[in-house]
Every structure is written in C-alpha cells, then in structure tokens.
Design an enzyme around this catalytic site. Structure first.
Site, PDB file in Angstrom:
ATOM      1  CE  LYS A   1       3.799  -1.453  -0.992  1.00  0.00           C
ATOM      2  NZ  LYS A   1       2.664  -0.554  -0.739  1.00  0.00           N
TER       3      LYS A   1
ATOM      4  CB  SER B   1       3.990   2.861   0.903  1.00  0.00           C
ATOM      5  OG  SER B   1       2.945   1.950   0.568  1.00  0.00           O
TER       6      SER B   1
ATOM      7  CB  SER C   1       0.283   3.285  -0.862  1.00  0.00           C
ATOM      8  OG  SER C   1       0.686   4.049   0.238  1.00  0.00           O
TER       9      SER C   1
END
EC number: 6.3.5.7
Lengths: 480, 95
Positions: A74, A149, A173
């Site tokens: 990420k 997210s 998330s």
C-alpha cells in the site's frame, strides 16, 4: 500462477516448477496489462532484482516460506528510494529517504515488491474514489468500487496482480475492501504492527495488516509484519506467537456472539442471508451461537468522525509545502505558501476532514466534541469487554451492502455509513477479519470476525477452519 | 447547531485552507450534515466516564534521555522543495 496462494507458490519455487524471476515477470506482465488502476507505482526493475536475489537464496537452500513471493505494498508505507504518495497530489513527488518498519521487515524476508498500490488519499475513504490517481475498479465488476481505503491492495489480490498485499485499517480499510473484493483481510490489535513510517491518518486508530487469498497466508505474512518496534511509541511490548501454529485446532465448542445491532434495518437482505448461511456452517462445525448486544455501537460513526478528523487535522498540519511534498508556485509570502500549497495539494475529502478536526478541537468546542467522543469510545470499548466475557468471537457482516457503483454515492454522510460495522473495532483497538462468505448478485460478501485483544491467532484459526469447509475464498473473477 | 458560510470560512483559514465560493457553499452544507450526525453524541450519558485516549489504555513509553538518532538532516533535506546551507528556504516573512 496468479491464482495460487503463498503456500502453493512457495512449494512451486521449491520444486523448481518456475523460478522467482519467471513468477515476478508473470505478475508484472499482468499488472502492466491490467485496467484496474490498482497500482500507483510499479517497481519493475527493483522487483526483478529482488527476484534474482530470492532465486539465489532458494538455490542455496536458504529460503523461507516467503522467499520470492511477489506482493503489492500500500502506498502509505514509506519505501526508501521509491515514491510514497499516500494517494495524494501533496506527496506526488515524495521519494522517501527511509523505510517504514513494515517495509524493512518485508525486505528482510526476501519478498518481492511489485509496486505501490492505489488508495484513498491519506487513507480517507470507503470506496477508493478519493485518490489523486483516480478510482480503482473492482475486479468482479469494473463498474463497481473495490472499497477503501486499501482498495488498490484488495483489487490487486482479487485481480491476480499480486499474491498478497499490505493494507491499513483506521475505520475498516482492510476489512471493507477485502469483503467487497472477496479476499481475506486481517486488522490486528492496535499496536501489534509498527506504525513507524506508515503515513499517519488517525494515530490512535491506524493499524497495518495483511490482505491475502486465505487465512493461512494471512498467518504467514503476519508472522513477519508483527512485533514490537522501539521506533513507534504506540507499539505494544507483546510477545509474537507463531500465527500458523494453531490454524488446525478444532473450533468445536467455540462460542460466537451475534450482536443484534449488526443485523439492523440498514443491512441488505442478500448480505444478511449469506452471513446467516456462514453462521450455520460454523454451527454445523460445532460452534455455539448466542445473541449479544453492543448497545453503544450505534454511536461508533459519530464518535469516529470526531476522533479521526481531530487526529488527522493534527497529523496533516506538517504538510505545509516547507520541508517536503507539494509546494505551490509563485507564492507572495509565507502565509500564501501554506494556504496555496495545502489548498492545491489536498483533495476534497481530506480538506473536509481537516476542517471537521480543526473546528472540533477549537477553543470552546473541545469538550463538546473531542472529549465527548473519547468518552463514548470508552463506552464502546466496555461493551466489547462485557461481550467477550460471554463469547470467544463476534461475527457479523463487514459491510451493509456489496460493492456499489462507482460515482453513485455523492454525499459524505451516506459514504460514512459504509463503515458502520467496522468502526467500533478500531475505536476499541480490537482485531478484526473479513473472510469471503458468499455472493450476492455476483459480488462477494465478507463475514466479519472480531476478537478480543491479541487474539489474532484464534481469529486465524477460526477463519482457516471455515476455509477448509467452504470454497468462497477460491473463487476468482472471470476476467482475471 | 448550524455553521454559517462565514464560520466555515474562518475554520478553513485556521486550517490554512482556502475555499472558493462553490467550495465554501458545498463545505458548509457537508459540514452541517456531518455535525448533525455528530450531535447524537450529546444524548449519551457520559458523566464519570474517563475519556479513552489510547485504545489499549497504555501510558506513553519513556526512554533514557540520551541521543539515539543519527544526524540524517542531509537525507531528509534532499526531498525538500528548496534548501540552502542546511536551511529550508521559504518566502520572506519580514520585509
């Protein structure tokens, strides 16, 4: 190769069915041909160098189960010498001069980083539509959101663009995009994984975790990611067990709590029916189901949308165009530099949350908002404490609906409701998981497991036992 | 409670953000919707409840008061928009 788990790929590398360089090139080809927009940066050259190092280690017999496994990271984790943008224009040109502890640990495990995944800007969002780099598409249906997210991470695993991915979970998330993309996602107990070098959104809520195809893979990755870090003052001095050692324990006699508040009127019928079928499966495996209550969980959304924005307004104050990140051109004076750099660099959702926090922390409002929310947080945490005196694990839906259409939710309050079942675990700091548990209208449905503090090992055991009895986690999107 | 555009404009300025007319109107509407959601908190009885600032109710870990970090200013400044002689350069503050 791209449908295989860590365990299967590791065996393939060991048996010389394919080399790590071949495996990495296969994934890179898939990423470069993909239309999912799951990656912000693809690190082709670095990945092939890491793959060669892994091949050499395997040839010398020095390999671990993770040696040479290609993963997606990420874009919120700092990676030395590689762009780290957190999905923001503000950090579009930022190349981190150091590694996050998680990045360092993954490097030391001889994993192969394929690139950095797309995400809602500074991890603020539930749909992955708030990225400076554009929305990510759901591999199961390209007109749908992947969740946020960590939507890029979830789409990369579900879409066969990486074997596993890292994610972070501040209000859901990891769990929500895992649920909407049909993969396994684990948010560990707060403090379990170092936050050092992870770009902070809300410091008392953020927690990193693995996003994988199976619970067994999640256990293998968590073994590497977890552990105390003196560089992170919120890291817990807690011994790390071998998370793979209890996967095969029986779950007969397991007590499952179903909070009645998680099955309220906002829950979609098809999601609810899939969850209930999954619960029945656990009953058939010898678990005992009890209805429980988390009476203050209804206040998780308002409490979260004070606590998180307050912390983000403080954390993002460092982004002012002076020391790093975006700087506006042709500014008149220092105040103009701050104002224009921040206004041009941040997206709309980030600005909105900064303003909520700025207002809630301002003189005269602190007690009514921030202090009040922190007290309510205590009540939410106490609810869980009482429930865990009666049951081993809490189960319920991750998300009230399956993935919704891209661009279909316009107002922020409706969007905030997407995290209704996940936020309370963050406020309490508890570990939670999402595991694939069915489909509704050809879109994945995730089952949420919430455990007591430090019970990741038990959660992984429960999830693994479910995955031995079901095949939802083996389904792959048609076009992938 | 309802925030006026003037109040939202002031909040934006405190956060060092500037909003154009459309953004100001939209943000006023959105912030009012969000704060009306947050108003629910006022109905909860919290007398005698301690605020929970840390999810594990841990206190801050302390360390010896000794230097542990190496000087990495050069590497940190290498990503700055503008520097000179070890300083960050910004527009003139005092004429």
């Amino acid at each position: 190769m791209h449908t295989k788990t860590i365990v299967e790929l590791s065996q393939g590398l060991k048996d010389k069915d394919f080399s790590c360089v071949e495996l990495t090139q296969h994934y890179l080809n898939r990423i470069n041909q993909s239309d999912l927009n799951a990656f912000i940066t693809v690190t082709d050259e670095l990945a092939l160098v890491q793959a060669q190092v892994a091949d050499d280690k395997i040839a010398l017999g020095n390999a671990s189960i993770l040696t040479g496994i290609p993963y997606a990271h990420k874009d919120i984790f700092c990676t030395k010498g590689v762009k780290t943008s957190a999905g923001s224009k503000m950090l579009d040109t930022f190349v981190s001069p150091y590694d996050a502890t998680v990045s360092q640990k993954l490097n030391q495990a001889d994993l192969v980083m394929l690139g950095k995944t797309n995400m809602d800007e500074f991890a603020m969002g539930s749909s992955n539509e708030n990225s400076f780099y554009g929305a990510v598409k759901n591999p199961w249906n390209r007109l749908k959101i992947p969740g946020g997210s960590s939507g890029g991470s979830a789409a990369s695993v579900a879409g066969g663009l990486s074997c596993f991915a890292t994610g972070t979970d501040t209000g859901g998330s990891i769990r929500q995009p895992s649920s909407l993309c049909g993969i396994t996602g684990l948010k560990p107990t707060y403090g379990r994984i170092s936050r050092y070098g992870m770009i902070a959104y809300a410091s008392s809520l953020d927690q990193a975790g693995p996003m994988t195809k199976t619970a067994q893979d999640a256990a293998i990755v968590l073994n590497v990611m977890a552990g105390f870090d003196e560089k992170d003052s919120t890291s817990a001095e807690q011994k790390v067990p071998d998370y793979t050692s209890n996967l095969n324990n029986s779950i007969k006699g397991l007590t499952i709590g179903l909070p009645k508040e998680f099955f309220s009127s906002g829950l979609g019928d098809e999601v609810a029916s899939n969850i209930m079928v999954a619960i029945k499966k656990f009953e058939a495996m010898g678990a005992i189901v009890k209805e429980v209550s988390l009476p203050n969980s209804a206040y998780a959304i308002p409490a979260y949308y004070i606590v998180a924005p307050c912390e983000c307004s403080s954390n993002l104050s460092r982004l002012d165009g002076v020391r790093y990140g975006y700087r506006a051109k042709d500014v008149e004076n220092l105040e103009d530099l701050y104002l224009r750099s921040r206004s041009e660099g941040f997206g709309e959702e980030v600005k909105r949350r900064i303003m909520i926090g700025t207002y809630a922390l301002s003189a005269g409002y602190y007690d009514a908002y921030y202090l009040k929310a922190q007290k309510v947080r205590h009540l939410i945490s106490d609810d869980f404490k009482k429930v865990f005196e009666q049951v081993d694990v809490i189960m319920g839906p991750v998300s009230p609906t399956t993935a919704f259409d891209l661009g279909s939710v316009k107002d922020p309050v409706s969007m905030y409701l997407a995290d209704i079942y996940t936020l309370s675990a963050n406020l309490a700091g508890l570990p939670g998981m999402s595991i694939p548990a069915g489909f509704a209208q050809n879109l994945p449905v995730g089952l949420q497991l919430i455990g007591n503090y430090w019970s990741e090992s038990r959660l992984l055991n429960i999830a693994h036992q479910f995955q031995l009895q079901t095949d939802w986690h083996l389904k792959t999107p048609q076009e992938c | 409670m309802s925030l006026s555009e003037k109040q939202v404009s002031k909040i934006a300025y405190l956060a060092r953000l500037s909003l154009n007319e459309v953004q100001l109107k939209d943000n006023t509407q959105d912030l009012n919707a969000i704060f009306s959601l947050v108003e629910q908190l006022a109905n909860i009885e919290t007398d005698g409840i301690e605020p929970m600032s840390h999810p594990l109710r841990m206190s801050q870990r302390l360390r010896e008061d000794v230097v542990t970090e190496k000087d990495r200013s050069a590497s940190f400044q290498s990503v700055a928009p503008k520097t000179s002689n070890g300083y960050y350069l910004v527009p003139t503050v005092i004429e």
